[in-house]
Scaffold this motif. Structure first.
Motif, PDB file in Angstrom:
ATOM      1  N   GLU A  67       2.105  -0.217 -58.485  1.00 56.95           N
ATOM      2  CA  GLU A  67       1.922   0.572 -59.694  1.00 56.95           C
ATOM      3  C   GLU A  67       2.735  -0.038 -60.842  1.00 56.95           C
ATOM      4  O   GLU A  67       3.275  -1.138 -60.725  1.00 56.95           O
ATOM      5  CB  GLU A  67       2.346   2.017 -59.430  1.00 56.95           C
ATOM      6  CG  GLU A  67       1.586   2.691 -58.284  1.00 56.95           C
ATOM      7  CD  GLU A  67       0.168   3.096 -58.652  1.00 56.95           C
ATOM      8  OE1 GLU A  67      -0.131   3.162 -59.872  1.00 56.95           O
ATOM      9  OE2 GLU A  67      -0.645   3.346 -57.751  1.00 56.95           O
ATOM     10  N   GLY A 115       4.989   2.323 -55.265  1.00 64.01           N
ATOM     11  CA  GLY A 115       4.990   3.245 -56.382  1.00 64.01           C
ATOM     12  C   GLY A 115       5.681   2.698 -57.622  1.00 64.01           C
ATOM     13  O   GLY A 115       6.446   1.725 -57.577  1.00 64.01           O
ATOM     14  N   TRP A 170       2.948  11.911 -55.247  1.00 59.90           N
ATOM     15  CA  TRP A 170       2.301  10.599 -55.106  1.00 59.90           C
ATOM     16  C   TRP A 170       2.535  10.063 -53.699  1.00 59.90           C
ATOM     17  O   TRP A 170       1.615   9.578 -53.040  1.00 59.90           O
ATOM     18  CB  TRP A 170       2.883   9.634 -56.145  1.00 59.90           C
ATOM     19  CG  TRP A 170       2.282   8.255 -56.131  1.00 59.90           C
ATOM     20  CD1 TRP A 170       1.271   7.801 -56.916  1.00 59.90           C
ATOM     21  CD2 TRP A 170       2.652   7.149 -55.285  1.00 59.90           C
ATOM     22  NE1 TRP A 170       0.994   6.485 -56.619  1.00 59.90           N
ATOM     23  CE2 TRP A 170       1.826   6.066 -55.618  1.00 59.90           C
ATOM     24  CE3 TRP A 170       3.607   6.981 -54.275  1.00 59.90           C
ATOM     25  CZ2 TRP A 170       1.915   4.819 -55.011  1.00 59.90           C
ATOM     26  CZ3 TRP A 170       3.703   5.742 -53.659  1.00 59.90           C
ATOM     27  CH2 TRP A 170       2.860   4.682 -54.022  1.00 59.90           C
ATOM     28  N   GLU A 215       0.755  12.001 -50.749  1.00 58.09           N
ATOM     29  CA  GLU A 215      -0.686  11.753 -50.676  1.00 58.09           C
ATOM     30  C   GLU A 215      -1.018  10.496 -49.899  1.00 58.09           C
ATOM     31  O   GLU A 215      -2.134  10.331 -49.408  1.00 58.09           O
ATOM     32  CB  GLU A 215      -1.261  11.634 -52.088  1.00 58.09           C
ATOM     33  CG  GLU A 215      -1.351  12.944 -52.834  1.00 58.09           C
ATOM     34  CD  GLU A 215      -1.823  12.747 -54.265  1.00 58.09           C
ATOM     35  OE1 GLU A 215      -2.066  11.579 -54.668  1.00 58.09           O
ATOM     36  OE2 GLU A 215      -1.949  13.746 -54.988  1.00 58.09           O
ATOM     37  N   ARG A 216      -0.033   9.599 -49.761  1.00 60.13           N
ATOM     38  CA  ARG A 216      -0.302   8.288 -49.183  1.00 60.13           C
ATOM     39  C   ARG A 216       0.405   8.001 -47.868  1.00 60.13           C
ATOM     40  O   ARG A 216      -0.071   7.205 -47.077  1.00 60.13           O
ATOM     41  CB  ARG A 216       0.103   7.211 -50.200  1.00 60.13           C
ATOM     42  CG  ARG A 216      -0.750   7.218 -51.452  1.00 60.13           C
ATOM     43  CD  ARG A 216      -0.091   6.492 -52.611  1.00 60.13           C
ATOM     44  NE  ARG A 216      -0.984   6.396 -53.765  1.00 60.13           N
ATOM     45  CZ  ARG A 216      -1.195   7.387 -54.623  1.00 60.13           C
ATOM     46  NH1 ARG A 216      -0.571   8.546 -54.477  1.00 60.13           N
ATOM     47  NH2 ARG A 216      -2.033   7.219 -55.625  1.00 60.13           N
TER      48      ARG A 216
END
Length: 232
Positions: free
Chosen positions: A114, A132, A224, A227-228
């Protein structure tokens, strides 16, 4: 100012370039690939190479002839010399905005970092890895395929990451384990000292983000990550 592409660089079919990009000598960029604006790509970088999957159609090393999803790079990122980025197969292998990718780093297929991520020299991301925003991966760190590193985390040099790393953690070792919080990174982002202390206490207790409701200031990074991650 337009794009500045060295005459020895190869920019193949299916490559979309924004504006004000610099592409160095002997770089090879093959499509499908979308590159935004104001990126700096060093000599001998290879972006859009075939994924390293046994039996996969590699196509031509200079581009064309594949059905892969490809690569996407945002804006204002630096990709230093000899970096390799393999095409995605299910999603675009990705580099976000304002990232700093040092020399000889490697992106396996479908790996995504990201915005504002730093990868030091020789970092290796296995296929489908996700990193992230704001994370920092140290010299020669290795991430096993499908691992997730949370936003703001710091991974030490030569770490071998076989488990997901939660947001703002400080992790190192082989295998890498959470050893505390990235206090410096949190302070730089204006996070309150009380919030930093709460995260430090959570990690010291052996807890994980999946069993904890973080302070409101950090809710977005934890959502975030959850979710992963397989750890949640």
């Amino acid at each position: 100012m337009g794009n500045r592409v060295h005459p020895t660089a190869i920019v193949g079919e299916g490559v979309e370039l924004g504006t004000d990009n610099v592409i160095g000598p002997y770089a090879v960029i093959t499509g499908p690939c979308r590159i935004g604006d104001r990126n700096w790509i060093g000599a001998h970088a290879v972006i859009g190479a075939a994924p390293e999957i046994h039996g996969h159609d590699h196509g031509l090393p200079w581009g064309g002839g594949t059905d892969d999803v490809g690569v996407e790079i945002g804006d204002d990122s630096v990709v230093r010399e000899f970096v390799t980025v393999h095409r995605g197969t299910r999603r675009r292998t990705g580099i976000g905005d304002r990232c700093f990718v040092m020399n000889k780093a490697h992106f396996g297929h479908d790996a995504v970092i990201e915005d504002d991520v730093t990868l030091a020299v020789g970092v290796i991301l296995g296929g489908h890895v996700e990193v992230g925003a704001g994370a920092n991966l140290g010299l020669a760190a290795v991430l096993h395929q499908r691992r997730v590193v949370g936003p703001g985390a710091m991974v030490g040099m030569s770490a071998v990451v076989t488990r997901d790393i939660p947001p703002y953690a400080k992790a190192f070792g082989a295998p890498a384990r959470v050893r505390g919080v990235n206090e410096v990174g949190m302070r730089r982002r204006g996070i309150d000292a009380a919030v930093i202390a709460a995260v430090a206490e959570q990690y010291a207790s052996g807890g994980d983000a999946g069993a904890w409701t973080p302070p409101a200031a950090l809710r977005a990074p934890w959502e975030w990550w959850l979710e992963r991650t397989s750890a949640g």
